[in-house]
Enzyme design. Structure first.
Site, PDB file in Angstrom:
ATOM      1  N   THR A 180       0.799  -1.218   0.000  1.00  0.00           N
ATOM      2  CA  THR A 180       0.000   0.000   0.000  1.00  0.00           C
ATOM      3  C   THR A 180       0.837   1.275   0.000  1.00  0.00           C
ATOM      4  OG1 THR A 180      -0.119   0.001   2.411  1.00  0.00           O
ATOM      5  CG2 THR A 180      -1.886  -1.141   1.225  1.00  0.00           C
ATOM      6  N   LYS A 181       2.157   1.161  -0.084  1.00  0.00           N
ATOM      7  CA  LYS A 181       2.995   2.343   0.010  1.00  0.00           C
ATOM      8  C   LYS A 181       2.968   3.143  -1.295  1.00  0.00           C
ATOM      9  CE  LYS A 181       4.579   1.876   4.227  1.00  0.00           C
ATOM     10  NZ  LYS A 181       3.824   0.726   4.713  1.00  0.00           N
TER      11      LYS A 181
END
Length: 377
Positions: A180-181
Protein backbone atom coordinates in the site's frame (compact mmCIF):
# COMPACT_ATOMS: atom_id res chain seq x y z
CA UNK A 1 -19.81 0.12 -6.02
CA UNK A 2 -17.53 -0.64 -3.03
CA UNK A 3 -14.75 1.87 -2.37
CA UNK A 4 -11.49 0.02 -1.60
CA UNK A 5 -9.11 1.27 1.06
CA UNK A 6 -6.28 1.17 -1.49
CA UNK A 7 -5.76 0.35 -5.16
CA UNK A 8 -2.31 0.16 -6.76
CA UNK A 9 -1.58 1.67 -10.15
CA UNK A 10 1.04 -0.81 -11.37
CA UNK A 11 0.52 -1.69 -15.02
CA UNK A 12 2.12 -2.44 -18.35
CA UNK A 13 5.39 -0.64 -17.65
CA UNK A 14 5.95 -2.76 -14.58
CA UNK A 15 4.95 -5.93 -16.45
CA UNK A 16 7.46 -5.10 -19.19
CA UNK A 17 10.21 -4.41 -16.65
CA UNK A 18 9.60 -7.71 -14.86
CA UNK A 19 9.50 -9.56 -18.20
CA UNK A 20 12.93 -8.13 -19.04
CA UNK A 21 14.30 -9.42 -15.74
CA UNK A 22 12.73 -12.84 -16.36
CA UNK A 23 14.51 -13.03 -19.71
CA UNK A 24 17.82 -12.59 -17.89
CA UNK A 25 19.78 -15.04 -15.79
CA UNK A 26 19.65 -13.36 -12.37
CA UNK A 27 16.36 -13.08 -10.51
CA UNK A 28 17.93 -12.29 -7.13
CA UNK A 29 20.09 -9.23 -6.34
CA UNK A 30 21.68 -8.00 -9.57
CA UNK A 31 21.79 -5.15 -12.07
CA UNK A 32 18.16 -4.07 -11.62
CA UNK A 33 18.71 -3.70 -7.88
CA UNK A 34 21.88 -1.68 -8.44
CA UNK A 35 20.01 0.63 -10.82
CA UNK A 36 17.20 1.04 -8.30
CA UNK A 37 19.71 1.87 -5.56
CA UNK A 38 21.35 4.50 -7.77
CA UNK A 39 18.06 6.15 -8.71
CA UNK A 40 16.61 6.00 -5.19
CA UNK A 41 19.71 7.62 -3.68
CA UNK A 42 19.58 10.32 -6.36
CA UNK A 43 15.88 10.98 -5.71
CA UNK A 44 16.52 11.44 -1.98
CA UNK A 45 19.78 13.35 -2.60
CA UNK A 46 21.65 10.84 -0.47
CA UNK A 47 25.04 9.34 -1.31
CA UNK A 48 24.03 5.71 -1.00
CA UNK A 49 20.97 3.47 -0.92
CA UNK A 50 20.75 -0.27 -0.29
CA UNK A 51 17.73 -2.30 -1.45
CA UNK A 52 16.23 -4.49 1.26
CA UNK A 53 13.50 -7.09 1.60
CA UNK A 54 11.65 -4.80 4.02
CA UNK A 55 11.94 -1.64 6.09
CA UNK A 56 12.01 -3.92 9.14
CA UNK A 57 15.20 -5.52 7.87
CA UNK A 58 16.62 -2.08 7.21
CA UNK A 59 15.95 -0.92 10.77
CA UNK A 60 17.44 -4.12 12.20
CA UNK A 61 20.62 -3.90 10.14
CA UNK A 62 21.00 -0.16 10.67
CA UNK A 63 20.99 -0.73 14.43
CA UNK A 64 23.36 -3.67 14.12
CA UNK A 65 25.77 -1.81 11.84
CA UNK A 66 25.91 1.02 14.38
CA UNK A 67 26.88 -1.46 17.10
CA UNK A 68 23.61 -1.14 19.00
CA UNK A 69 22.53 -4.31 20.79
CA UNK A 70 22.17 -6.03 24.16
CA UNK A 71 22.26 -3.64 27.10
CA UNK A 72 21.42 -0.61 24.95
CA UNK A 73 18.23 1.45 24.87
CA UNK A 74 16.65 3.06 21.82
CA UNK A 75 14.05 5.81 22.17
CA UNK A 76 11.08 5.66 19.82
CA UNK A 77 7.35 6.28 19.54
CA UNK A 78 4.54 3.99 20.71
CA UNK A 79 2.33 5.20 17.81
CA UNK A 80 3.66 3.30 14.80
CA UNK A 81 3.56 -0.10 13.17
CA UNK A 82 4.97 -2.74 15.53
CA UNK A 83 8.09 -3.24 13.38
CA UNK A 84 9.58 0.04 14.59
CA UNK A 85 9.87 -1.45 18.06
CA UNK A 86 10.38 -5.12 17.18
CA UNK A 87 13.42 -4.25 15.04
CA UNK A 88 14.99 -2.80 18.18
CA UNK A 89 14.26 -6.05 20.01
CA UNK A 90 15.67 -8.06 17.08
CA UNK A 91 18.94 -6.16 17.47
CA UNK A 92 19.00 -7.15 21.15
CA UNK A 93 18.31 -3.65 22.47
CA UNK A 94 15.39 -2.33 24.50
CA UNK A 95 12.78 0.06 23.07
CA UNK A 96 12.01 3.05 25.28
CA UNK A 97 8.79 4.80 24.33
CA UNK A 98 8.19 8.56 24.40
CA UNK A 99 4.70 9.98 23.97
CA UNK A 100 3.55 11.82 20.86
CA UNK A 101 2.33 15.29 19.95
CA UNK A 102 -1.39 15.76 20.51
CA UNK A 103 -2.00 17.53 17.21
CA UNK A 104 0.21 15.50 14.81
CA UNK A 105 0.72 12.04 16.33
CA UNK A 106 4.46 12.37 15.71
CA UNK A 107 7.11 11.71 18.36
CA UNK A 108 7.18 14.68 20.77
CA UNK A 109 10.77 15.96 20.71
CA UNK A 110 10.19 17.96 23.90
CA UNK A 111 9.76 14.70 25.86
CA UNK A 112 12.90 12.93 24.61
CA UNK A 113 15.52 14.21 27.04
CA UNK A 114 13.52 13.01 30.06
CA UNK A 115 13.78 9.45 28.67
CA UNK A 116 17.56 9.47 28.10
CA UNK A 117 19.62 7.26 30.43
CA UNK A 118 23.28 6.16 30.44
CA UNK A 119 22.16 3.17 28.34
CA UNK A 120 20.54 5.23 25.59
CA UNK A 121 22.31 4.82 22.25
CA UNK A 122 19.88 6.00 19.58
CA UNK A 123 16.58 7.62 18.70
CA UNK A 124 14.22 6.22 16.05
CA UNK A 125 11.67 8.88 15.04
CA UNK A 126 8.83 7.85 12.73
CA UNK A 127 7.58 10.21 10.01
CA UNK A 128 3.99 9.21 10.67
CA UNK A 129 1.52 9.20 7.76
CA UNK A 130 4.08 11.10 5.64
CA UNK A 131 4.74 14.15 7.84
CA UNK A 132 8.34 14.40 9.02
CA UNK A 133 9.04 14.85 12.71
CA UNK A 134 10.98 17.86 13.97
CA UNK A 135 14.39 16.62 12.87
CA UNK A 136 16.07 19.93 13.73
CA UNK A 137 15.09 19.55 17.39
CA UNK A 138 15.83 15.81 17.51
CA UNK A 139 19.26 16.23 15.93
CA UNK A 140 20.15 18.93 18.46
CA UNK A 141 19.23 16.54 21.29
CA UNK A 142 21.11 13.64 19.72
CA UNK A 143 24.23 15.70 19.10
CA UNK A 144 24.20 17.03 22.66
CA UNK A 145 24.00 13.52 24.13
CA UNK A 146 26.14 11.70 21.56
CA UNK A 147 23.26 9.58 20.22
CA UNK A 148 22.62 8.13 16.78
CA UNK A 149 19.40 8.82 14.86
CA UNK A 150 17.78 6.26 12.56
CA UNK A 151 14.71 7.55 10.74
CA UNK A 152 11.76 5.26 10.17
CA UNK A 153 10.66 6.81 6.87
CA UNK A 154 8.39 3.94 5.81
CA UNK A 155 5.65 6.53 5.10
CA UNK A 156 7.85 9.29 3.78
CA UNK A 157 9.73 8.80 0.51
CA UNK A 158 8.59 12.19 -0.84
CA UNK A 159 8.62 14.21 2.38
CA UNK A 160 10.71 17.13 3.62
CA UNK A 161 10.67 19.51 6.56
CA UNK A 162 12.66 22.66 7.32
CA UNK A 163 14.69 21.99 4.17
CA UNK A 164 15.68 18.47 5.29
CA UNK A 165 14.96 15.24 3.43
CA UNK A 166 14.81 11.80 5.08
CA UNK A 167 18.29 10.56 5.92
CA UNK A 168 19.88 14.00 5.80
CA UNK A 169 20.06 14.73 9.54
CA UNK A 170 20.65 11.17 10.73
CA UNK A 171 22.77 8.07 10.28
CA UNK A 172 20.23 7.05 7.66
CA UNK A 173 16.57 6.44 6.89
CA UNK A 174 14.64 3.22 6.35
CA UNK A 175 11.85 2.91 3.77
CA UNK A 176 9.07 0.45 3.01
CA UNK A 177 7.73 -0.59 -0.39
CA UNK A 178 4.90 -2.67 1.03
CA UNK A 179 1.77 -3.20 -1.07
CA UNK A 180 0.00 0.00 0.00
CA UNK A 181 3.00 2.34 0.01
CA UNK A 182 3.36 5.30 -2.39
CA UNK A 183 6.29 3.49 -4.03
CA UNK A 184 5.43 -0.21 -3.99
CA UNK A 185 6.64 -3.62 -5.11
CA UNK A 186 4.36 -5.67 -2.83
CA UNK A 187 7.09 -6.38 -0.29
CA UNK A 188 10.42 -4.59 -0.11
CA UNK A 189 12.39 -1.77 1.43
CA UNK A 190 15.60 0.22 1.41
CA UNK A 191 17.95 2.26 3.53
CA UNK A 192 19.42 5.58 2.43
CA UNK A 193 22.46 7.20 4.00
CA UNK A 194 25.34 9.57 3.38
CA UNK A 195 27.74 7.20 5.17
CA UNK A 196 29.44 4.84 2.74
CA UNK A 197 30.80 2.63 5.53
CA UNK A 198 27.32 2.12 6.90
CA UNK A 199 25.89 1.30 3.45
CA UNK A 200 28.70 -1.19 2.79
CA UNK A 201 28.18 -2.89 6.14
CA UNK A 202 24.42 -3.17 5.66
CA UNK A 203 24.78 -4.46 2.10
CA UNK A 204 27.15 -7.18 3.33
CA UNK A 205 24.97 -8.20 6.28
CA UNK A 206 21.87 -8.33 4.05
CA UNK A 207 23.33 -11.31 2.12
CA UNK A 208 24.37 -13.47 5.08
CA UNK A 209 27.71 -11.65 5.33
CA UNK A 210 28.89 -13.29 2.06
CA UNK A 211 31.49 -11.36 0.06
CA UNK A 212 30.24 -12.64 -3.32
CA UNK A 213 26.64 -12.67 -4.54
CA UNK A 214 25.04 -14.95 -7.11
CA UNK A 215 25.32 -12.11 -9.62
CA UNK A 216 29.06 -11.79 -8.90
CA UNK A 217 29.54 -15.50 -9.50
CA UNK A 218 27.49 -15.41 -12.70
CA UNK A 219 29.33 -12.37 -14.04
CA UNK A 220 32.90 -13.43 -13.24
CA UNK A 221 32.67 -17.19 -13.03
CA UNK A 222 32.77 -19.27 -9.90
CA UNK A 223 35.30 -18.51 -7.21
CA UNK A 224 35.15 -19.36 -3.54
CA UNK A 225 33.28 -16.88 -1.38
CA UNK A 226 33.78 -16.21 2.29
CA UNK A 227 31.49 -15.19 5.14
CA UNK A 228 33.09 -12.01 6.47
CA UNK A 229 30.51 -11.09 9.13
CA UNK A 230 27.38 -12.57 10.63
CA UNK A 231 24.46 -11.66 8.43
CA UNK A 232 20.81 -12.18 7.55
CA UNK A 233 18.69 -12.74 4.42
CA UNK A 234 17.40 -9.21 3.79
CA UNK A 235 18.41 -8.51 0.18
CA UNK A 236 16.14 -7.10 -2.54
CA UNK A 237 15.58 -9.13 -5.73
CA UNK A 238 15.77 -7.96 -9.33
CA UNK A 239 12.04 -8.71 -9.66
CA UNK A 240 11.20 -6.27 -6.85
CA UNK A 241 13.54 -3.65 -8.32
CA UNK A 242 11.96 -4.07 -11.75
CA UNK A 243 8.56 -3.26 -10.27
CA UNK A 244 9.95 -0.14 -8.60
CA UNK A 245 12.01 1.38 -11.38
CA UNK A 246 9.20 2.52 -13.74
CA UNK A 247 7.45 4.27 -10.85
CA UNK A 248 10.14 6.93 -10.49
CA UNK A 249 8.96 8.69 -13.64
CA UNK A 250 5.46 9.24 -12.22
CA UNK A 251 6.28 9.60 -8.53
CA UNK A 252 6.12 13.41 -8.55
CA UNK A 253 2.84 13.40 -10.46
CA UNK A 254 1.34 10.91 -8.01
CA UNK A 255 2.53 13.05 -5.09
CA UNK A 256 0.73 16.06 -6.53
CA UNK A 257 -2.43 14.00 -6.98
CA UNK A 258 -2.25 12.83 -3.37
CA UNK A 259 -1.86 16.43 -2.23
CA UNK A 260 -4.92 17.40 -4.25
CA UNK A 261 -6.96 14.58 -2.73
CA UNK A 262 -5.80 15.59 0.75
CA UNK A 263 -6.96 19.17 0.14
CA UNK A 264 -10.37 17.91 -1.04
CA UNK A 265 -10.78 15.68 2.03
CA UNK A 266 -9.77 18.56 4.31
CA UNK A 267 -12.31 20.88 2.70
CA UNK A 268 -15.14 18.37 2.77
CA UNK A 269 -14.55 17.18 6.34
CA UNK A 270 -14.20 20.69 7.74
CA UNK A 271 -16.87 21.64 10.24
CA UNK A 272 -18.06 18.11 11.04
CA UNK A 273 -18.47 18.14 14.84
CA UNK A 274 -16.08 15.77 16.59
CA UNK A 275 -13.95 15.03 13.51
CA UNK A 276 -10.41 16.39 13.63
CA UNK A 277 -7.41 16.06 11.31
CA UNK A 278 -3.70 16.05 12.13
CA UNK A 279 -2.10 19.49 11.99
CA UNK A 280 0.46 20.01 9.23
CA UNK A 281 3.47 21.85 10.60
CA UNK A 282 4.91 24.94 8.83
CA UNK A 283 7.83 24.11 6.57
CA UNK A 284 6.58 20.55 6.03
CA UNK A 285 6.22 18.94 2.60
CA UNK A 286 3.88 16.08 3.48
CA UNK A 287 4.42 12.80 1.61
CA UNK A 288 0.72 11.92 2.08
CA UNK A 289 1.04 8.18 2.46
CA UNK A 290 -2.17 8.00 4.51
CA UNK A 291 -5.10 10.32 5.16
CA UNK A 292 -6.31 9.90 8.72
CA UNK A 293 -9.06 11.41 10.82
CA UNK A 294 -9.75 11.31 14.55
CA UNK A 295 -13.31 10.65 15.69
CA UNK A 296 -14.50 12.06 18.97
CA UNK A 297 -18.04 12.32 17.58
CA UNK A 298 -18.69 8.60 17.81
CA UNK A 299 -16.67 5.62 18.93
CA UNK A 300 -13.97 4.90 16.36
CA UNK A 301 -14.69 1.18 16.21
CA UNK A 302 -18.36 1.90 15.64
CA UNK A 303 -17.43 4.22 12.79
CA UNK A 304 -15.22 1.50 11.31
CA UNK A 305 -18.11 -0.96 11.41
CA UNK A 306 -20.53 1.53 9.84
CA UNK A 307 -18.10 2.42 7.04
CA UNK A 308 -17.51 -1.24 6.29
CA UNK A 309 -21.27 -1.76 6.16
CA UNK A 310 -21.38 1.12 3.66
CA UNK A 311 -18.75 -0.79 1.60
CA UNK A 312 -16.01 1.75 2.27
CA UNK A 313 -12.59 0.27 3.02
CA UNK A 314 -10.83 1.56 6.15
CA UNK A 315 -7.85 0.80 8.39
CA UNK A 316 -6.58 1.81 11.82
CA UNK A 317 -3.05 3.23 11.84
CA UNK A 318 -2.25 2.60 14.65
CA UNK A 319 -3.19 1.11 17.98
CA UNK A 320 -0.30 1.82 20.39
CA UNK A 321 2.57 -0.64 20.43
CA UNK A 322 2.98 -0.64 24.21
CA UNK A 323 -0.54 -2.05 24.67
CA UNK A 324 0.04 -4.99 22.34
CA UNK A 325 -0.02 -8.21 24.38
CA UNK A 326 3.61 -9.19 23.79
CA UNK A 327 4.90 -5.79 24.96
CA UNK A 328 2.54 -5.72 27.95
CA UNK A 329 3.69 -9.17 29.03
CA UNK A 330 7.39 -8.40 28.58
CA UNK A 331 7.60 -4.90 30.07
CA UNK A 332 4.41 -4.56 32.16
CA UNK A 333 3.02 -1.66 30.16
CA UNK A 334 -0.49 -0.58 31.09
CA UNK A 335 -3.15 1.86 29.89
CA UNK A 336 -2.21 5.39 30.89
CA UNK A 337 1.54 4.98 30.34
CA UNK A 338 1.47 7.08 27.15
CA UNK A 339 -1.90 8.82 27.21
CA UNK A 340 -1.58 10.92 24.05
CA UNK A 341 -0.65 7.92 21.92
CA UNK A 342 -3.52 6.02 23.53
CA UNK A 343 -6.02 8.73 22.62
CA UNK A 344 -4.81 8.55 19.03
CA UNK A 345 -5.07 4.77 19.15
CA UNK A 346 -8.69 5.01 20.32
CA UNK A 347 -9.74 7.68 17.81
CA UNK A 348 -7.68 7.43 14.62
CA UNK A 349 -9.05 6.04 11.36
CA UNK A 350 -7.47 5.85 7.89
CA UNK A 351 -9.88 6.45 5.00
CA UNK A 352 -9.51 5.46 1.32
CA UNK A 353 -6.63 7.40 -0.22
CA UNK A 354 -4.80 6.61 -3.46
CA UNK A 355 -4.07 8.22 -6.84
CA UNK A 356 -6.86 7.60 -9.29
CA UNK A 357 -9.70 7.53 -6.76
CA UNK A 358 -10.93 10.93 -7.95
CA UNK A 359 -12.78 13.83 -6.35
CA UNK A 360 -16.18 12.14 -6.47
CA UNK A 361 -14.98 9.15 -4.45
CA UNK A 362 -13.49 11.52 -1.87
CA UNK A 363 -16.84 13.31 -1.71
CA UNK A 364 -18.70 10.02 -1.27
CA UNK A 365 -16.50 9.02 1.69
CA UNK A 366 -16.74 12.47 3.29
CA UNK A 367 -20.53 12.55 2.82
CA UNK A 368 -20.86 9.16 4.47
CA UNK A 369 -18.81 10.29 7.49
CA UNK A 370 -20.83 13.49 7.80
CA UNK A 371 -24.12 11.56 7.63
CA UNK A 372 -22.97 9.11 10.31
CA UNK A 373 -21.96 11.93 12.67
CA UNK A 374 -25.20 13.82 12.01
CA UNK A 375 -27.29 10.71 12.58
CA UNK A 376 -28.79 10.75 9.09
CA UNK A 377 -27.19 7.48 7.97
Amino acid sequence: MPIPFYRHDLGQEELDAVAEVLRGEILTTGDAVREFERRFAAYLQRRRAVGMSSATGGLHLMLTALGIGPGDEVITTPLSFIATATAIVQAGATPVFVDVEEDTGNLDASRIEAAITPRTRAIIPVHLYGQMVDMVAIKAIADHHGLEIIEDAAHCVEGARDGLRPGEASAGACFSFYATKNLSCGEGGAIATDRADLADSIALMSVHGMNKTAADRQRHGYSHWDMEVFGWKYNMSNIQAALLLPQFQRLDRKTEERRHLAVRYTELLAGIPGITLPVIRPGCDHAWHLFVIRSQAMARDAMVERLIEAKIGVAVNYRPIHLMRWFRDRWDYAPGDFPVAERWGDEVLSVPFYPGMGDQTVANVADCIRAMVNGTC
